[in-house]
Design an enzyme around this catalytic site. Structure first.
Site, PDB file in Angstrom:
ATOM      1  N   GLU A  99       2.421 -14.586 -35.366  1.00 45.43           N
ATOM      2  CA  GLU A  99       1.576 -13.418 -35.132  1.00 45.43           C
ATOM      3  C   GLU A  99       2.402 -12.330 -34.427  1.00 45.43           C
ATOM      4  O   GLU A  99       3.349 -12.641 -33.691  1.00 45.43           O
ATOM      5  CB  GLU A  99       0.370 -13.854 -34.284  1.00 45.43           C
ATOM      6  CG  GLU A  99      -0.690 -12.826 -34.022  1.00 45.43           C
ATOM      7  CD  GLU A  99      -1.310 -12.166 -35.249  1.00 45.43           C
ATOM      8  OE1 GLU A  99      -0.558 -11.553 -36.023  1.00 45.43           O
ATOM      9  OE2 GLU A  99      -2.536 -12.215 -35.408  1.00 45.43           O
ATOM     10  N   ASP A 100       2.060 -11.084 -34.684  1.00 40.82           N
ATOM     11  CA  ASP A 100       2.786  -9.996 -34.008  1.00 40.82           C
ATOM     12  C   ASP A 100       2.387  -9.898 -32.553  1.00 40.82           C
ATOM     13  O   ASP A 100       3.213  -9.709 -31.670  1.00 40.82           O
ATOM     14  CB  ASP A 100       2.574  -8.648 -34.731  1.00 40.82           C
ATOM     15  CG  ASP A 100       1.112  -8.310 -34.987  1.00 40.82           C
ATOM     16  OD1 ASP A 100       0.226  -9.134 -34.681  1.00 40.82           O
ATOM     17  OD2 ASP A 100       0.850  -7.208 -35.508  1.00 40.82           O
ATOM     18  N   ASP A 103      -3.884 -10.291 -28.386  1.00 35.84           N
ATOM     19  CA  ASP A 103      -4.572  -9.316 -27.537  1.00 35.84           C
ATOM     20  C   ASP A 103      -5.785 -10.033 -26.923  1.00 35.84           C
ATOM     21  O   ASP A 103      -5.633 -10.746 -25.930  1.00 35.84           O
ATOM     22  CB  ASP A 103      -4.952  -8.121 -28.427  1.00 35.84           C
ATOM     23  CG  ASP A 103      -5.535  -6.942 -27.668  1.00 35.84           C
ATOM     24  OD1 ASP A 103      -6.091  -7.141 -26.578  1.00 35.84           O
ATOM     25  OD2 ASP A 103      -5.445  -5.809 -28.167  1.00 35.84           O
ATOM     26  N   PHE A 153      -1.610  -0.228 -25.850  1.00 39.65           N
ATOM     27  CA  PHE A 153      -1.442  -0.233 -27.296  1.00 39.65           C
ATOM     28  C   PHE A 153       0.044  -0.059 -27.629  1.00 39.65           C
ATOM     29  O   PHE A 153       0.725   0.769 -27.035  1.00 39.65           O
ATOM     30  CB  PHE A 153      -2.251   0.898 -27.935  1.00 39.65           C
ATOM     31  CG  PHE A 153      -2.232   0.840 -29.417  1.00 39.65           C
ATOM     32  CD1 PHE A 153      -2.992  -0.091 -30.100  1.00 39.65           C
ATOM     33  CD2 PHE A 153      -1.420   1.687 -30.142  1.00 39.65           C
ATOM     34  CE1 PHE A 153      -2.952  -0.170 -31.474  1.00 39.65           C
ATOM     35  CE2 PHE A 153      -1.367   1.613 -31.528  1.00 39.65           C
ATOM     36  CZ  PHE A 153      -2.134   0.687 -32.191  1.00 39.65           C
ATOM     37  N   ARG A 166       4.804   1.079 -38.765  1.00 43.42           N
ATOM     38  CA  ARG A 166       5.317  -0.293 -38.918  1.00 43.42           C
ATOM     39  C   ARG A 166       6.823  -0.311 -39.137  1.00 43.42           C
ATOM     40  O   ARG A 166       7.500  -1.288 -38.832  1.00 43.42           O
ATOM     41  CB  ARG A 166       4.664  -0.978 -40.127  1.00 43.42           C
ATOM     42  CG  ARG A 166       3.177  -1.186 -40.014  1.00 43.42           C
ATOM     43  CD  ARG A 166       2.716  -2.127 -41.129  1.00 43.42           C
ATOM     44  NE  ARG A 166       1.285  -2.106 -41.327  1.00 43.42           N
ATOM     45  CZ  ARG A 166       0.414  -2.799 -40.596  1.00 43.42           C
ATOM     46  NH1 ARG A 166       0.848  -3.560 -39.627  1.00 43.42           N
ATOM     47  NH2 ARG A 166      -0.883  -2.738 -40.844  1.00 43.42           N
TER      48      ARG A 166
HETATM   49  P1  IMP Z   1      -6.880 -10.011 -31.047  1.00 42.42           P
HETATM   50  O1  IMP Z   1      -7.694 -10.711 -32.073  1.00 42.42           O
HETATM   51  O2  IMP Z   1      -7.725  -9.153 -30.143  1.00 42.42           O
HETATM   52  O3  IMP Z   1      -5.993 -10.948 -30.252  1.00 42.42           O
HETATM   53  O4  IMP Z   1      -5.967  -8.968 -31.798  1.00 42.42           O
HETATM   54  C1  IMP Z   1      -4.829  -9.365 -32.488  1.00 42.42           C
HETATM   55  C2  IMP Z   1      -4.593  -8.524 -33.710  1.00 42.42           C
HETATM   56  O5  IMP Z   1      -4.854  -7.156 -33.445  1.00 42.42           O
HETATM   57  C3  IMP Z   1      -3.147  -8.647 -34.136  1.00 42.42           C
HETATM   58  O6  IMP Z   1      -3.093  -9.325 -35.362  1.00 42.42           O
HETATM   59  C4  IMP Z   1      -2.645  -7.232 -34.261  1.00 42.42           C
HETATM   60  O7  IMP Z   1      -2.414  -6.943 -35.602  1.00 42.42           O
HETATM   61  C5  IMP Z   1      -3.729  -6.341 -33.718  1.00 42.42           C
HETATM   62  N1  IMP Z   1      -3.292  -5.695 -32.460  1.00 42.42           N
HETATM   63  C6  IMP Z   1      -3.614  -6.067 -31.200  1.00 42.42           C
HETATM   64  N2  IMP Z   1      -3.055  -5.276 -30.275  1.00 42.42           N
HETATM   65  C7  IMP Z   1      -2.335  -4.365 -30.977  1.00 42.42           C
HETATM   66  C8  IMP Z   1      -1.491  -3.260 -30.581  1.00 42.42           C
HETATM   67  O8  IMP Z   1      -1.282  -2.948 -29.393  1.00 42.42           O
HETATM   68  N3  IMP Z   1      -0.914  -2.556 -31.600  1.00 42.42           N
HETATM   69  C9  IMP Z   1      -1.110  -2.857 -32.908  1.00 42.42           C
HETATM   70  N4  IMP Z   1      -1.870  -3.880 -33.326  1.00 42.42           N
HETATM   71  C10 IMP Z   1      -2.477  -4.619 -32.370  1.00 42.42           C
HETATM   72 MG    MG Z   2      -2.098  -8.066 -37.171  1.00 42.84          MG
END
Ligand code: IMP
Ligand code: MG
Length: 177
Positions: A99-100, A103, A153, A166
């Site tokens: 995963e990138d 969050d 972010f 990207r």
């Molecule tokens: P989560 O489900 O809230 O943990 O969010 C994770 C997903 O949201 C990841 O797959 C990212 O692609 C996207 N994401 C979360 N934070 C960022 C950010 O700061 N920049 C860009 N994409 C983000």
């Molecule tokens: Mg993503």
């Protein structure tokens, strides 16, 4: 530096990212020797990291992709959609989810659950970035973390702002908040 309507500043350089990714690859190669791991890259954000990480792994291993989405703009929506499910049979396999960024943790939790439901024997997580303060899931087993970052972010190295940025080689944060 601008992406769409937003101003960004340099946060993590390409050099720092690549040396960290290389070390993660070395660690995975050491930990999972003889396990023939399958790297499951969550598109689109983890595409760049996934390829670089796989090229840093020196043991026999495979790579595939899935796509789960939870984000719109600069905020997590909390609602997760499986846009592209896993195609491979993973019964009994060692899987490394790539995963990138983690969050809220909702996306990675959903992927872990999918991999377990599909019968994986061992599910590991590799994430380039981890927003520890934003994470709502307790005891998330993040085995391989590139960088812990504050709740801001970020864009670049595969991560996007509304689809753009990207292709930036470094990682950026908003210039003003
Ligand atoms: P989560 O489900 O809230 O943990 O969010 C994770 C997903 O949201 C990841 O797959 C990212 O692609 C996207 N994401 C979360 N934070 C960022 C950010 O700061 N920049 C860009 N994409 C983000
Ligand atoms: Mg993503």
């Amino acid at each position: 530096m601008e992406v769409l309507d937003k101003k960004f500043r340099l946060y993590i350089t390409e050099g720092k990212i690549l040396s960290r990714v290389k070390r993660l690859g070395t660690q995975i190669s050491y930990d999972l020797v003889g396990k023939n791991p399958l790297l499951v890259v969550n598109l689109n954000g983890a595409m760049v990291f996934g390829v670089d990480l796989h090229r840093s792994i020196t043991i026999p291993s495979e790579l595939t992709t899935i796509r789960l989405k939870s984000y719109a703009g600069t905020k997590s929506t909390g609602e997760i959609k499986t846009i592209m499910p896993l195609q491979e049979d993973i019964v009994g396999r060692t899987v490394v989810i790539v995963e990138d960024i983690v969050d809220s943790g909702a996306t990675i939790q959903a992927i872990v659950q999918q991999m377990k439901d599909l019968g994986a024997a061992d599910v590991r997580i590799a994430t380039l970035l981890f927003k520890k303060e934003a994470c709502k899931i307790e005891n998330l087993p993040l085995d391989y973390v590139g960088f812990e970052i504050p709740n801001k972010f970020v864009v670049g190295y595969g991560l996007d702002y509304n689809g753009y940025g990207r292709n930036l080689r470094d990682i950026f944060v908003p210039a003003k908040e």
